[in-house]
Design a protein around this motif. Structure first.
Motif, PDB file in Angstrom:
ATOM      1  N   PHE A 271      74.856  69.577  61.448  1.00  0.00           N
ATOM      2  CA  PHE A 271      75.026  69.345  62.874  1.00  0.00           C
ATOM      3  C   PHE A 271      75.248  70.659  63.596  1.00  0.00           C
ATOM      4  CE2 PHE A 271      75.172  64.842  63.529  1.00  0.00           C
ATOM      5  CZ  PHE A 271      75.544  64.318  62.302  1.00  0.00           C
TER       6      PHE A 271
ATOM      7  N   GLU B  71      86.034  70.044  74.729  1.00  0.00           N
ATOM      8  CA  GLU B  71      85.414  69.304  73.637  1.00  0.00           C
ATOM      9  C   GLU B  71      84.090  69.909  73.225  1.00  0.00           C
ATOM     10  OE1 GLU B  71      86.153  68.095  76.609  1.00  0.00           O
ATOM     11  OE2 GLU B  71      84.611  66.744  77.377  1.00  0.00           O
ATOM     12  N   GLN B  72      83.660  69.532  72.042  1.00  0.00           N
ATOM     13  CA  GLN B  72      82.350  69.917  71.564  1.00  0.00           C
ATOM     14  C   GLN B  72      81.377  68.775  71.773  1.00  0.00           C
ATOM     15  OE1 GLN B  72      82.899  71.093  67.432  1.00  0.00           O
ATOM     16  NE2 GLN B  72      83.016  73.228  68.032  1.00  0.00           N
ATOM     17  N   PHE B  73      80.132  69.152  72.003  1.00  0.00           N
ATOM     18  CA  PHE B  73      79.044  68.186  72.094  1.00  0.00           C
ATOM     19  C   PHE B  73      78.081  68.484  70.953  1.00  0.00           C
ATOM     20  CE2 PHE B  73      80.347  66.501  76.088  1.00  0.00           C
ATOM     21  CZ  PHE B  73      80.954  67.560  76.743  1.00  0.00           C
ATOM     22  N   PHE B  74      77.602  67.405  70.337  1.00  0.00           N
ATOM     23  CA  PHE B  74      76.835  67.562  69.109  1.00  0.00           C
ATOM     24  C   PHE B  74      75.365  67.249  69.292  1.00  0.00           C
ATOM     25  CE2 PHE B  74      79.957  68.275  65.767  1.00  0.00           C
ATOM     26  CZ  PHE B  74      81.136  68.011  66.443  1.00  0.00           C
ATOM     27  N   GLY B  75      74.556  67.944  68.503  1.00  0.00           N
ATOM     28  CA  GLY B  75      73.157  67.602  68.390  1.00  0.00           C
ATOM     29  C   GLY B  75      72.983  66.379  67.508  1.00  0.00           C
ATOM     30  N   PRO B  76      71.741  65.932  67.325  1.00  0.00           N
ATOM     31  CA  PRO B  76      71.476  64.697  66.580  1.00  0.00           C
ATOM     32  C   PRO B  76      71.553  64.846  65.074  1.00  0.00           C
ATOM     33  CG  PRO B  76      69.435  65.651  67.350  1.00  0.00           C
ATOM     34  CD  PRO B  76      70.532  66.485  67.949  1.00  0.00           C
ATOM     35  N   GLY B  77      71.635  66.059  64.576  1.00  0.00           N
ATOM     36  CA  GLY B  77      71.743  66.283  63.138  1.00  0.00           C
ATOM     37  C   GLY B  77      70.395  66.479  62.465  1.00  0.00           C
ATOM     38  N   THR B  78      70.443  67.201  61.349  1.00  0.00           N
ATOM     39  CA  THR B  78      69.271  67.419  60.494  1.00  0.00           C
ATOM     40  C   THR B  78      69.649  67.025  59.079  1.00  0.00           C
ATOM     41  OG1 THR B  78      68.389  69.269  61.790  1.00  0.00           O
ATOM     42  CG2 THR B  78      67.746  69.139  59.459  1.00  0.00           C
TER      43      THR B  78
ATOM     44  N   TYR C 249      77.940  76.135  67.282  1.00  0.00           N
ATOM     45  CA  TYR C 249      78.519  75.938  65.958  1.00  0.00           C
ATOM     46  C   TYR C 249      77.508  75.253  65.034  1.00  0.00           C
ATOM     47  CZ  TYR C 249      82.800  76.253  68.805  1.00  0.00           C
ATOM     48  OH  TYR C 249      83.775  76.647  69.684  1.00  0.00           O
TER      49      TYR C 249
ATOM     50  N   TYR D 220      77.751  72.899  61.529  1.00  0.00           N
ATOM     51  CA  TYR D 220      78.581  72.169  60.580  1.00  0.00           C
ATOM     52  C   TYR D 220      77.682  71.518  59.530  1.00  0.00           C
ATOM     53  CZ  TYR D 220      82.378  72.104  64.078  1.00  0.00           C
ATOM     54  OH  TYR D 220      83.360  72.435  64.979  1.00  0.00           O
TER      55      TYR D 220
ATOM     56  N   GLY E  46      83.642  73.963  73.506  1.00  0.00           N
ATOM     57  CA  GLY E  46      84.877  74.157  72.773  1.00  0.00           C
ATOM     58  C   GLY E  46      85.574  75.463  73.055  1.00  0.00           C
TER      59      GLY E  46
END
Lengths: 114, 113
Positions: free
Chosen positions: B90, B101-108, B33, B35, B95
């Protein structure tokens, strides 16, 4: 589209006290999942706790617990014995059991006062 | 922690230029995903993928395209960046199916001037 509402943009709590963050959601589904995520200043999204709608028992993870009221479509997060490290943005999220999409609330910023 | 990386972590670009953000996972998850996170809006889904070359639009897909040629990589492209696309992006995995659940990267963090 599903909607998730967090009506408290900001909350504060004294260290060692208890705080409850609110979340309501809108759905016509009977089976779904609910989540609370924490986002500290590092920006990393961390799963705090999850709840399956078919389970009546409220989920608990150490100092974190939820109050899941299915009929009221309410899913609040209780943080006991608050610690400075709990300071973060908290997001509530919803996902249908058969769906792929997650729907997030707008977040609650929690401040912990020493 | 789930093995999710995002690159670049920060980027500043100018209006009208194309930008590609990369998400790489080592967990072999089928679902990925993208976001964007903006103050007052929480996280909003841009696009998601349910397999190689299988993608679908999310809530805020206008101005964005995605591609997934390998299980581990999910690319987000801003075809012609605008200032309204200044945001934190993100990537997430999981999911779908039996994964709850979803697991997220660190973001840009992307800034469009």
């Amino acid at each position: 589209a599903q909607t998730v509402t967090q009506s408290q943009p900001e909350m504060s709590v004294q260290e060692a006290e208890t705080v409850t963050l609110s979340c309501t959601y809108d759905t016509s589904e009977s089976d779904y999942y609910l989540f609370w995520y924490k986002q500290p200043p590092s920006r990393q999204m961390i799963l705090v706790i999850r709840q399956e709608a078919y389970k009546q028992q409220n989920a608990t993870e150490n100092r974190f617990s939820v109050n899941f009221q299915k009929a009221a479509k309410s899913f609040s997060l209780k943080i006991s014995d608050s610690q400075l490290g709990d300071a973060a943005m908290y997001f509530c999220a919803y996902r249908r059991s058969t769906g792929n999409q997650f729907y997030f609330g707008t977040g609650t910023s929690l401040t912990v006062i020493p | 922690d789930a093995g999710i990386t995002q690159s670049p972590r920060h980027k500043v670009t100018e209006t009208g230029t194309p930008v590609t953000l990369r998400c790489h996972q080592t967990e072999n998850h089928r679902y990925m995903y993208w976001y964007r996170q903006d103050p007052g809006h929480g996280l909003r889904l841009i696009h998601y993928s349910y397999g190689v070359k299988d993608t679908d639009k999310g809530e805020v897909s206008d101005g964005y395209s995605v591609s997934r040629s390998k299980t581990e990589d999910f690319l987000l492209t801003l075809e012609s960046a605008t200032s309204s696309q200044t945001s934190v992006y993100f990537c997430a995995i999981g999911g779908g199916g039996s994964y709850n659940e979803q697991f997220f990267g660190p973001g840009t963090r992307l800034t469009v001037l």
